[in-house]
Motif scaffolding. Structure first.
Motif, PDB file in Angstrom:
ATOM      1  N   ILE A 101       0.855  -1.184   0.000  1.00 28.72           N
ATOM      2  CA  ILE A 101       0.000   0.000   0.000  1.00 28.72           C
ATOM      3  C   ILE A 101       0.891   1.234   0.000  1.00 28.72           C
ATOM      4  O   ILE A 101       1.766   1.376   0.852  1.00 28.72           O
ATOM      5  N   VAL A 102       0.678   2.100  -0.984  1.00 37.03           N
ATOM      6  CA  VAL A 102       1.468   3.327  -1.097  1.00 37.03           C
ATOM      7  C   VAL A 102       0.525   4.510  -1.312  1.00 37.03           C
ATOM      8  O   VAL A 102      -0.635   4.340  -1.697  1.00 37.03           O
ATOM      9  N   VAL A 198      11.591  -5.587  -8.755  1.00 31.14           N
ATOM     10  CA  VAL A 198      12.306  -4.696  -7.848  1.00 31.14           C
ATOM     11  C   VAL A 198      13.601  -4.256  -8.513  1.00 31.14           C
ATOM     12  O   VAL A 198      14.287  -5.050  -9.158  1.00 31.14           O
ATOM     13  N   THR A 199      13.933  -2.973  -8.371  1.00 37.15           N
ATOM     14  CA  THR A 199      15.170  -2.428  -8.927  1.00 37.15           C
ATOM     15  C   THR A 199      16.053  -1.923  -7.789  1.00 37.15           C
ATOM     16  O   THR A 199      15.588  -1.190  -6.921  1.00 37.15           O
ATOM     17  N   LEU A 200      17.326  -2.337  -7.800  1.00 35.72           N
ATOM     18  CA  LEU A 200      18.289  -1.871  -6.809  1.00 35.72           C
ATOM     19  C   LEU A 200      19.246  -0.912  -7.481  1.00 35.72           C
ATOM     20  O   LEU A 200      19.772  -1.201  -8.550  1.00 35.72           O
ATOM     21  N   GLY A 201      19.501   0.227  -6.849  1.00 36.81           N
ATOM     22  CA  GLY A 201      20.442   1.178  -7.436  1.00 36.81           C
ATOM     23  C   GLY A 201      20.554   2.441  -6.620  1.00 36.81           C
ATOM     24  O   GLY A 201      19.565   2.912  -6.046  1.00 36.81           O
ATOM     25  N   GLU A 204      19.243   2.712  -2.925  1.00 37.52           N
ATOM     26  CA  GLU A 204      17.803   2.705  -2.665  1.00 37.52           C
ATOM     27  C   GLU A 204      17.176   1.549  -3.419  1.00 37.52           C
ATOM     28  O   GLU A 204      17.647   1.139  -4.479  1.00 37.52           O
ATOM     29  N   MET A 205      16.109   0.993  -2.848  1.00 41.58           N
ATOM     30  CA  MET A 205      15.358  -0.069  -3.491  1.00 41.58           C
ATOM     31  C   MET A 205      14.072   0.519  -4.068  1.00 41.58           C
ATOM     32  O   MET A 205      13.347   1.227  -3.382  1.00 41.58           O
ATOM     33  N   TYR A 206      13.805   0.234  -5.339  1.00 37.05           N
ATOM     34  CA  TYR A 206      12.601   0.736  -5.999  1.00 37.05           C
ATOM     35  C   TYR A 206      11.692  -0.430  -6.386  1.00 37.05           C
ATOM     36  O   TYR A 206      12.166  -1.457  -6.889  1.00 37.05           O
ATOM     37  N   LEU A 207      10.403  -0.250  -6.133  1.00 35.75           N
ATOM     38  CA  LEU A 207       9.412  -1.263  -6.482  1.00 35.75           C
ATOM     39  C   LEU A 207       8.692  -0.847  -7.761  1.00 35.75           C
ATOM     40  O   LEU A 207       8.258   0.297  -7.883  1.00 35.75           O
ATOM     41  N   ARG A 214       7.121   3.007 -10.926  1.00 37.44           N
ATOM     42  CA  ARG A 214       8.243   2.842 -10.012  1.00 37.44           C
ATOM     43  C   ARG A 214       8.142   3.767  -8.803  1.00 37.44           C
ATOM     44  O   ARG A 214       7.961   4.965  -8.951  1.00 37.44           O
ATOM     45  N   VAL A 215       8.231   3.183  -7.615  1.00 36.62           N
ATOM     46  CA  VAL A 215       8.193   3.967  -6.381  1.00 36.62           C
ATOM     47  C   VAL A 215       9.296   3.465  -5.450  1.00 36.62           C
ATOM     48  O   VAL A 215       9.649   2.280  -5.462  1.00 36.62           O
TER      49      VAL A 215
END
Length: 225
Positions: A101-102, A198-201, A204-207, A214-215
């Motif tokens: 939930i965002v 999921v993106t790591l970079g 920070e971790m981005y969903l 992307r958040v």
């Protein structure tokens, strides 16, 4: 009395002088052993009639000790960052396919089942309502929730329009409003979404969320099943 030859010390110093034009391979940085060898050479070849001040030797040792401590600290930090990134990757793999939930005004809705979200009331108010818009910008449903005190307020949409007819699944926009202190006030909405990847970079971790994009993980309010 014989004269001490100071050229030997200068020769040792020349070995460690930086020469920009020379091309070297491997590790060319001065290590602890090299530094101590240079220090011993200075002591052995100093003029006994005019020896180097002990304070200078202590200062050199202190500088080298400080530099070595910094190098050790850098190695420790790099090791810690590697462990932290591994932990993040493990955490990321467990989030794929789960619901979170965002804060968002838009969500991908499966209208074959009930859709649950919530709004935040900053203060007590009345006439709380949530309007649901389709992709065309038309209002398909108005949820009238009445009077509420400050705090989080849950709402449920059953996937039907104002006429009671089921609507198609897809992207919908939710706009919440309430009368607070006699003024119509827009309210933030918090909506569920499924984690596709999921993106790591950049530390920070981005969903990557279905219907939202992307958040950052830090913006997630709740992680569901």
């Amino acid at each position: 009395m014989s004269t001490v030859n100071n050229n030997t010390a200068q020769s040792v110093l020349d070995q460690y002088q930086h020469k920009p034009a020379a091309k070297t391979t491997g590790d060319s940085a001065m290590g602890k052993d090299s530094f101590l060898q240079l220090l011993v050479a200075q002591m052995e070849n100093q003029n006994p009639l005019d020896p180097q001040d002990n304070t200078a030797f202590v200062a050199q040792l202190a500088q080298f000790s400080s530099l070595e401590s910094m190098n050790n600290l850098n190695s420790t930090v790099e090791s810690f960052m590697g462990s932290y990134q591994s932990s993040q990757a493990l955490q990321a793999s467990s989030l794929v396919g789960r619901s979170v939930i965002v804060q968002s005004g838009q969500a991908l809705v499966d209208t074959s089942k009930s859709f649950t979200g919530n709004v935040i009331m900053p203060a007590s108010g009345s006439n709380l309502n949530i309007k649901v818009y389709n992709d065309s910008g038309a209002v398909v449903k108005t949820l009238e929730l009445g009077e509420w005190s400050a705090g989080s307020v849950d709402f449920i949409w059953d996937g039907v329009n104002n006429a009671g007819d089921p609507v198609e699944s897809g992207n919908y926009t939710f706009v919440a409003e309430a009368m607070i202190d006699g003024e119509a006030t827009a309210l933030p909405t918090f909506l569920p979404a499924t984690v596709n990847s999921v993106t790591l970079g950049g530390g920070e971790m981005y969903l990557n969320l279905a219907g939202m994009g992307r958040v950052p993980l830090s913006s997630v309010q709740t992680i569901g099943q």
